[in-house]
Design a protein around this motif. Sequence first.
Motif, short mmCIF file in Angstrom:
data_model
loop_
_atom_site.label_atom_id
_atom_site.label_comp_id
_atom_site.label_asym_id
_atom_site.label_seq_id
_atom_site.Cartn_x
_atom_site.Cartn_y
_atom_site.Cartn_z
N ASP A 99 2.44 3.02 0.79
CA ASP A 99 1.92 4.35 1.07
C ASP A 99 2.68 4.94 2.25
N THR A 122 -1.44 -3.55 -3.13
CA THR A 122 -1.62 -2.21 -3.69
C THR A 122 -2.66 -2.26 -4.80
N ASN A 128 -1.32 5.70 -6.48
CA ASN A 128 -0.66 4.71 -5.63
C ASN A 128 0.68 4.28 -6.21
N SER A 135 7.33 7.44 -1.78
CA SER A 135 7.53 6.98 -0.41
C SER A 135 8.87 6.28 -0.25
#
Length: 532
Positions: A99, A122, A128, A135
């Motif tokens: 994240d 995760t 996600n 990310s």
Amino acid sequence: MTTTELTHRVRVLASPGDRHDEILTPAALDFIGTLAAAFHERRQWLLKERRRQALRLASGSPLDFPLATSAVRSDASWRVAPPAHGLTDRRVEITGPPDRRMTVNALNSGAQVWMADFEDATAPTWENVIGGQLSLLDAIERRIDFTTEEGKEYRLTDPDRLPTIVVRPRGWHLDEEHLEFDGRPVPAPLVDFGLYFFHCAQRQIDAGQGPYFYLPKLENRYEARLWNDIFVAAQEILGIPRGTVRATVLIETITAAFEMEEILYELREHSSGLNAGRWDYLFSLIKTFGHRTDFLLPDRASVTMTAPFMRAYTELLVRTCHRRGAHAIGGMAAQVPSKDPAVHEAALAKVRLDKEREAEDGFDGSWVAHPALVPLCREIFNGVLGDRPDQRNRSRDDVEVTAAELLSVRRISGPPTAEGVRTNIAVALRYYDAWLRGQGAVALDGLMEDAATAEIARVQIWQWLRHRVIDRETVTRVLDEEIARLGADYPWARIDEVRELFERTALQPELPLFFTPDAYSRHLVRRAERRA
């Protein structure tokens, strides 16, 4: 072959999200579809082989080093590929979910490597999974800085000196039900690997590094061979030189411990070593031999790395890696900082002892779960390594490990304590609640808990019940009490779903192999079918 020639279309069965179109491009989905078409059948066969092996072991077949590969183990001439750029010095590796907040904190931590974990750390909600890919892309492009709604800023402190990114995809036992190919879900590891490789492999090469991976929960050499063939195919499709990929395998199943050399051999052109994934290793041991009374384990806190069977496992790992020129990476320090000075110092003392043992045993680096532990881990490994990047020259020829030593659990057996029963139930419940709400790494009572530790908690309860070292009435009473505490502490907790999940995964006669596949399908999948 170029990506414009690919025709294996993957359908997206989820609602579009912010910037998802940057990741779920037609070419990227075609790339995943090509991998799924090429390797689906082998993956299915290997999952069936896992079940067959489990049945063989449950029926009393001995677990030993395979006779069929004795030539691989006795041949002293072969070596794995030399360390790749960015993976020569691995004395401190930090792990965590990809994240945005963790990405910035990990990249600012001062560690040599950041393992971006799509697996145990995760909860695989669709947001996600794709958010993690964004990310990583933004981190590589140095545009990861952001400010929260509360006004807190997250900025890279030194964009020119960042840890090397290594991605851990999900394991072979998991599917990604938001992507469909040929009428079936796409294997989750191909999604995590494929999206990152497609978007970031060349970017990492241009930056002087490469696409690097951690491979979770492998059970044998055939699963390593599958990954090696996937790497070869992916590199060929995108025109990337063969051998550019590097992968470290987590030895976190009991069966893989008997095939360490074979796993390195299968991946040797792409290998960057092995890691002692000790929490999943304990989970695997209990899951594999939970039906046997001679494999009863005491409270999780009592099973330390100095236990004879754990010492045998880690020493064999170091010897195997160094014999083949590979890095041996130590296990997780799960402690998190405390505001209580006494508690904090006690936690640091435990970490120090753990990392000193690893460095002295010959490990080339180790894992931490929190940035605050990076300086301590670095200090300890600096003291052993000095200016050297590793200690692969320590062959550890003094180590000889037998099958019996890897399985010598009986020497530390003992009854569970009332505190141990309560801790396992509380950890499982609280982690399940966080996981169902999309959080895969959770700080509980001074430790960073993830799916691996939750798995240990629930299988220990199952094993203790099976062998009647605790009674169901006690478990039910503690379960009721801890459910009530969870609801009092977190009014938003999903109490009914948490309780049902615990009862399905810990209290049934047959033990589910993992809690995640069924919980994912029941609770985290949010399909809204559309065509990409």
